[in-house]
Design a protein around this motif. Structure first.
Motif, mmCIF file in Angstrom:
data_model
loop_
_atom_site.group_PDB
_atom_site.id
_atom_site.type_symbol
_atom_site.label_atom_id
_atom_site.label_comp_id
_atom_site.label_asym_id
_atom_site.label_seq_id
_atom_site.Cartn_x
_atom_site.Cartn_y
_atom_site.Cartn_z
ATOM 1 N N VAL A 208 0.830 -1.206 0.000
ATOM 2 C CA VAL A 208 0.000 0.000 0.000
ATOM 3 C C VAL A 208 0.868 1.260 0.000
ATOM 4 C CG1 VAL A 208 -1.565 1.354 1.458
ATOM 5 C CG2 VAL A 208 -2.063 -1.044 0.998
ATOM 6 N N GLN A 209 2.052 1.178 0.614
ATOM 7 C CA GLN A 209 2.936 2.341 0.697
ATOM 8 C C GLN A 209 3.945 2.412 -0.447
ATOM 9 O OE1 GLN A 209 4.186 3.192 5.007
ATOM 10 N NE2 GLN A 209 3.506 1.062 5.146
ATOM 11 N N SER A 210 3.905 1.426 -1.348
ATOM 12 C CA SER A 210 4.884 1.377 -2.436
ATOM 13 C C SER A 210 4.604 2.443 -3.485
ATOM 14 C CB SER A 210 4.866 -0.002 -3.090
ATOM 15 O OG SER A 210 3.657 -0.202 -3.804
ATOM 16 N N TYR B 103 1.222 5.083 -7.715
ATOM 17 C CA TYR B 103 1.026 5.508 -9.110
ATOM 18 C C TYR B 103 -0.367 5.121 -9.597
ATOM 19 C CZ TYR B 103 1.250 5.351 -14.202
ATOM 20 O OH TYR B 103 0.981 5.514 -15.539
ATOM 21 N N PHE B 104 -0.805 3.918 -9.242
ATOM 22 C CA PHE B 104 -2.092 3.426 -9.731
ATOM 23 C C PHE B 104 -3.285 3.943 -8.927
ATOM 24 C CE2 PHE B 104 0.640 -0.099 -11.423
ATOM 25 C CZ PHE B 104 0.396 0.151 -12.766
ATOM 26 N N THR B 105 -3.034 4.546 -7.764
ATOM 27 C CA THR B 105 -4.136 5.058 -6.942
ATOM 28 C C THR B 105 -4.116 6.577 -6.814
ATOM 29 O OG1 THR B 105 -2.807 4.768 -4.930
ATOM 30 C CG2 THR B 105 -4.273 2.956 -5.559
ATOM 31 N N GLY B 106 -3.136 7.219 -7.436
ATOM 32 C CA GLY B 106 -3.024 8.666 -7.344
ATOM 33 C C GLY B 106 -3.772 9.378 -8.445
ATOM 34 N N LYS C 109 -5.546 1.996 -14.774
ATOM 35 C CA LYS C 109 -5.137 2.217 -13.389
ATOM 36 C C LYS C 109 -5.869 1.247 -12.452
ATOM 37 C CE LYS C 109 -2.304 5.830 -13.773
ATOM 38 N NZ LYS C 109 -2.631 7.144 -13.178
ATOM 39 N N LEU C 110 -7.145 0.991 -12.723
ATOM 40 C CA LEU C 110 -7.908 0.016 -11.940
ATOM 41 C C LEU C 110 -7.244 -1.351 -12.018
ATOM 42 C CD1 LEU C 110 -10.442 -1.108 -10.428
ATOM 43 C CD2 LEU C 110 -11.546 -1.287 -12.673
#
Length: 368
Positions: free
Chosen positions: A334-336, A341-344, A352-353
């Protein structure tokens, strides 16, 4: 090949409506006789303040125009309210609140409405229906409002679309509330799917995992939307085109209209098994951001999608791995930078999903 005009004319013919004027007294009597139905599913939509209700009564007394309401004709001839709940319920509460018991909420108990906030006729403030002179009571009961009746011969999907379009123009109703109320318009299959969503939200492990969902979202059926969102992310990523609301609408409609298969028994088992596992591993820290090993903030829908579907896709392979190892792997991922990148920025894109789900999945596979 049909012309554009022919296509439009055909669609017009698929929705049959009738407009009639009813007095508020008649509307109260129709509801009392169960000829005008307000479904229990709609109870959360009764959100007007006493001031808003009072100003409606004031407008009726002043003979100001009141917007029309929409009702749907059922097969037994009864009328089901689908737009105008606030107006109808406010008048019924003022005249005879006991009739609203079935749609009462904690915030809107069915006590007699005491008028307040009337600014055109301030002398109305503090009065109930019984306090008014007989002539004014009669004026309210004899004042009329236009009912647009969507006839039972209309196609169910177009009736559903009408309800959805009536309610998506404003901000009063949340998307899931609209889905829940309108699903039943599509018939028994809609009721079955809505009931399924309710059953899934009652699963203890799921309830624990989403404790971090904001209270305001819970009040707008956010828990039911999360159930729907999991199944959409698991089964219908191809329908996602950037709008979460449209994605979930389309997925639910496709299930109810049987355009796609949905095996209720299998999906129930999948859901309960998955959330039992997530609860045992993560508890209520399943779908939040982390700083080190400490959870921060509330439930993040993008993390919810990633963690639920990512785990589901490898559940059989990781089920026997130590809980602490799985938990730490999720917290670290989760912190990677990859997941960020995929959740920002631009997270509401199909790639991204898929990317955030794959990131969780691949990280967990490293433990195998």
């Amino acid at each position: 090949m049909s012309s554009l005009e022919d296509i439009i004319d055909q669609k017009i013919g698929e929705v049959r409506t009738e407009s009639l004027d009813f007095t508020f007294g008649e509307i109260v009597n129709l509801h009392s006789n169960k000829e005008l139905i307000i479904q229990p599913e709609y109870k959360r939509l009764f959100r007007w303040t006493d001031e808003q209700k009072s100003r409606l009564i004031e407008s009726i007394l002043l003979e100001l125009p009141i917007p029309q309401i929409f009702v749907m004709e059922n097969m037994d001839g009864s009328l089901e309210l689908i737009d105008g709940l606030q107006r109808v319920s406010s008048v019924i509460q003022f005249i005879e609140p006991s009739l609203l018991t079935a749609i009462a909420t904690e915030e809107n108990k069915t006590e007699y409405l005491v008028l307040q906030g009337c600014d055109l006729i301030v002398d109305l403030n503090g009065k109930t229906f019984e306090d008014l002179p007989l002539r004014l009571k009669i004026r309210i009961k004899r004042s009329s409002i236009r009912l647009v009746i969507i006839k039972k011969q209309s196609k169910s999907f177009l009736r559903y679309e009408m309800f959805k379009r009536l309610h998506t123009g404003g901000e009063i109703l949340a998307s899931q509330e609209i889905r829940n109320c309108s699903a039943r318009i599509l018939g028994e299959d809609g009721v079955i799917f809505y009931t399924f969503l309710l059953e899934m939200t009652s699963h203890p492990a799921f309830k624990n995992c989403i404790e971090t969902l904001a209270q305001a979202d819970k009040e707008k059926k956010g828990d039911e939307e999360l159930v729907l969102r999991f199944f959409a992310a698991k089964n219908a990523q191809d329908l996602f085109k950037g709008s979460v609301r449209d994605w979930l609408d389309d997925y639910m409609e496709n299930i109810i209209l049987k355009k796609i298969d949905f095996e209720y028994e299998t999906e129930t088992e999948n859901f309960r098994s998955l959330f039992t596992f997530i609860y045992e591993i993560m508890g209520n820290g399943a779908f939040v951001k982390y700083k080190g090993d400490n959870p921060i903030g509330g439930l993040a829908p993008v993390l919810y999608e990633a963690v639920t579907v990512g785990i589901f896709q490898v559940l059989d392979q990781i089920r026997n791995i130590q809980n602490d190892l799985v938990r730490q792997k999720i917290i670290d991922t989760v912190q990677s930078e990859e997941l960020k990148y995929f959740t920002g920025s631009g997270a509401n894109k199909r790639d991204k999903l898929q990317g955030r789900i794959e990131t969780i999945k691949n990280a967990l596979l490293e433990l195998v």
